[in-house]
Design an enzyme around this catalytic site. Structure first.
Site, PDB file in Angstrom:
ATOM      1  N   LEU A 283       0.859  -1.185   0.000  1.00 46.24           N
ATOM      2  CA  LEU A 283       0.000   0.000   0.000  1.00 46.24           C
ATOM      3  C   LEU A 283       0.896   1.236   0.000  1.00 46.24           C
ATOM      4  O   LEU A 283       1.688   1.436   0.924  1.00 46.24           O
ATOM      5  CB  LEU A 283      -0.928   0.022   1.216  1.00 46.24           C
ATOM      6  CG  LEU A 283      -2.126   0.976   1.116  1.00 46.24           C
ATOM      7  CD1 LEU A 283      -3.225   0.564   2.094  1.00 46.24           C
ATOM      8  CD2 LEU A 283      -1.740   2.433   1.391  1.00 46.24           C
ATOM      9  N   GLU A 284       0.783   2.024  -1.062  1.00 41.56           N
ATOM     10  CA  GLU A 284       1.571   3.258  -1.213  1.00 41.56           C
ATOM     11  C   GLU A 284       0.659   4.458  -1.001  1.00 41.56           C
ATOM     12  O   GLU A 284      -0.269   4.690  -1.786  1.00 41.56           O
ATOM     13  CB  GLU A 284       2.175   3.320  -2.627  1.00 41.56           C
ATOM     14  CG  GLU A 284       3.162   2.228  -2.945  1.00 41.56           C
ATOM     15  CD  GLU A 284       4.607   2.681  -2.823  1.00 41.56           C
ATOM     16  OE1 GLU A 284       4.849   3.863  -2.496  1.00 41.56           O
ATOM     17  OE2 GLU A 284       5.496   1.831  -3.046  1.00 41.56           O
TER      18      GLU A 284
END
Length: 344
Positions: A283-284
């Site tokens: 998850l960025e």
């Protein structure tokens, strides 16, 4: 083009909506209390000393429900902290800040621990009875001090990293490399923590530059599952189910999620732990600017809780993994300063 995110919904509302949109829960669960939402502002970049102090405070307030420990020391002797909450059969691992200059997942992890460990309503007790969550809170404290991507190792001459500075920790999780042989010290610590815990789900929190979608709306986060060809299809599908829950939750609290264009190298955590059988997800969070950092922290926190809740009530297993393939691709960069984007 910059578009202001929508007002954030409460966590309880977002989680309930996510469950409604995705699938009916397989097992009835108490409703999350209003206190489960993250409404207060938090420090987006706590110092290493403040992280340690907050973890100790949470452990004290939780009265034995949160176990805080060091999983090893950095090359400069700083502890790499981990904390565990819950005693349920589904095991979840969250990792934050492998890259020292990507900080926002760390305060989200601290607030997750505060909510799940200190709270003691029926919902909190139920959640802790269904899942065990282990968090590596700031995997790279030396890099955080320097506000750079790498760990600190002046002897480094790495394939991934920078000579004389350090290693890119998130390139050194190859399952074929034993922790004691790992040149990236903190990656070896994470490998040991993973092996000791054997999580069903692993989520790795990073940050990216700024992008807009095809409609010109700013991307607030990007997700990706394992892409290495050796990862078993079952592990890929399980990771896609996690990604769908995270996407729906972040979108429902005012975000705009895209699919991250990552590679298939086996040393990247999402690939490495997928190869070892976990539902492994990257998850960025986007670097949308100081005025939106609180919203980004809240979205990361909401995703952590939504994944834990759907894993706890069984609805995660009923999510259609094909929904992940429909997550739109990341769009064009905003500004010239991020033309050369970071990779996960």
């Amino acid at each position: 083009m910059r578009i202001r995110p929508r007002s954030l919904l409460t966590l309880a509302t977002a989680t309930a909506l996510a469950l409604t949109v995705l699938t009916a829960p397989a097992q009835a669960a108490p409703a999350p209390p209003a206190a489960g939402r993250l409404w207060h502002e938090v420090d987006p970049r706590p110092t290493n000393e403040e992280v340690a102090r907050e973890l100790r405070r949470i452990a004290h307030q939780a009265r034995g429900r949160v176990d805080v420990r060091s999983i090893g020391a950095t090359n400069e002797g700083r502890p790499v902290w981990a904390a565990r909450v819950g005693h349920g059969p589904v095991r979840i691992q969250y990792i934050t800040q492998q890259h020292g200059d990507e900080p926002l997942g760390t305060p989200a992890a601290i607030e997750f621990l505060r909510t799940v460990g200190v709270g003691n309503t029926l919902w909190h007790k139920w959640l802790r009875s269904r899942v065990t969550v282990d968090l590596v809170v700031r995997a790279n404290p030396d890099g955080h001090v320097r506000d750079w991507r790498y760990n600190y190792d002046p002897t480094a001459d790495p394939e991934y990293g920078e000579r004389g500075k350090g290693y890119d920790i998130n390139r050194y999780h190859d399952p074929a490399v034993a922790p004691e042989d790992n040149p990236a010290t903190e990656a070896g610590h994470i490998q040991r923590a993973y092996a000791g815990f054997r999580p069903h789900i692993t989520m790795d929190y990073h940050m990216q530059g700024r992008y807009v979608d095809e409609d010109g709306r700013e991307i607030t986060a990007s997700l990706l599952w394992p892409t290495h060809p050796g990862v078993a299809p079952a592990a890929v599908n399980a990771a896609k189910q996690v990604a769908v829950v995270a996407q729906r939750t972040i979108d429902l609290v005012g975000g705009n999620v895209s699919q991250y264009p990552g590679g298939d190298y086996e040393g990247i955590a999402r690939n490495a732990y997928g190869l070892r059988g976990s539902a492994s997800v990257l998850l960025e969070l986007s670097a949308t600017g100081p005025e939106f950092e609180q919203a980004q922290i809240r979205s990361a926190y909401a995703a952590m809780l939504a994944v834990a809740q759907t894993a706890a009530d069984g609805s995660l297993r009923r999510v259609d993994p094909a929904r992940a393939d429909a997550i739109p691709p990341r769009g064009e960069p905003v500004g010239t300063e991020i033309a050369a984007d970071r990779a996960d």
